[in-house]
Design a protein around this motif. Structure first.
Motif, short mmCIF file in Angstrom:
data_model
loop_
_atom_site.label_atom_id
_atom_site.label_comp_id
_atom_site.label_asym_id
_atom_site.label_seq_id
_atom_site.Cartn_x
_atom_site.Cartn_y
_atom_site.Cartn_z
N MET A 1 98.42 92.64 -10.69
CA MET A 1 99.54 92.79 -11.12
C MET A 1 99.06 90.41 -11.56
N ARG A 2 98.81 89.62 -10.19
CA ARG A 2 98.07 88.20 -10.42
C ARG A 2 97.09 88.28 -11.38
N ILE A 3 96.13 89.24 -11.77
CA ILE A 3 95.51 88.51 -12.76
C ILE A 3 96.19 88.85 -13.96
N ALA B 1 85.87 80.72 -19.76
CA ALA B 1 85.27 80.30 -18.15
C ALA B 1 85.98 80.65 -17.42
N GLN B 2 87.50 80.66 -17.72
CA GLN B 2 88.25 80.93 -16.38
C GLN B 2 88.36 82.03 -16.02
N MET B 3 88.03 82.83 -16.78
CA MET B 3 88.48 84.77 -16.59
C MET B 3 87.11 84.56 -16.02
N ARG B 4 85.74 84.29 -16.24
CA ARG B 4 84.37 84.73 -15.56
C ARG B 4 84.62 84.22 -14.35
N ASP B 5 85.22 82.90 -14.11
CA ASP B 5 85.18 82.80 -12.47
C ASP B 5 86.35 83.47 -12.00
N ILE B 6 87.54 83.40 -12.25
CA ILE B 6 88.76 84.40 -11.41
C ILE B 6 87.05 85.55 -10.73
N LEU B 7 86.95 86.63 -11.91
CA LEU B 7 85.82 87.73 -11.54
C LEU B 7 84.87 87.70 -10.53
N GLY B 8 83.96 86.14 -10.62
CA GLY B 8 83.39 86.21 -10.22
C GLY B 8 83.59 85.66 -8.63
N LYS B 9 84.62 85.54 -8.50
CA LYS B 9 85.74 85.34 -7.07
C LYS B 9 86.15 87.16 -6.40
N LYS B 10 85.78 88.35 -6.99
CA LYS B 10 86.27 89.26 -6.99
C LYS B 10 85.21 90.42 -5.81
#
Length: 127
Positions: A1-3, A118-127
């Motif tokens: 939900m936070r995503i 780029a922000q979404m890519r970086d969020i996913l990269g942290k998963k």
């Protein structure tokens, strides 16, 4: 939900909302009639907008992804971004963070200063 909340916040901050063809129900049929021939002819902007129409108005995620993919495969940045969101959320496709990351990365490379991909890519990269 936070995503999802983060996505909505970033999208609201990333660009001003512009009036579009999906503002009210009366325009939806007309928008479909205008966009479909252009999309069928391979116009990536029309393909992406048609995907938006199917996703938002018709709630037909599978059809939306079909059109997002056509636009994305032609290098259309918003088509790539929308396809990334589709994979991230499992809208019309199986949820796949690796493919979401790939499409966000491609959109980020074409962004020319716009940062949502780029922000979404970086969020996913942290998963």
């Amino acid at each position: 939900m936070r995503i999802i909340a983060a996505i909505l916040l970033m999208l609201s901050l990333s660009a001003p909302v512009a009036a579009g063809p999906f503002e009210d129900a009366d325009n939806n049929a007309a928008a479909l009639q205008r966009l479909r021939p252009l999309a069928d002819q391979g116009n990536p902007e029309a393909q992406n907008m048609l995907g938006d129409l199917y996703l938002v108005v018709s709630k037909n995620n599978v059809e939306a992804v079909t059109w997002f993919r056509k636009a994305a495969e032609q290098g259309h940045r918003l088509g790539q971004l929308n396809l990334g969101f589709s994979y991230m959320e499992g809208w019309g496709v199986p949820q796949d963070f690796i493919l979401a990351y790939m499409w966000f990365n491609l959109a980020a490379a074409a962004a020319q200063g716009e940062t949502t991909a780029a922000q979404m890519r970086d969020i996913l990269g942290k998963k």
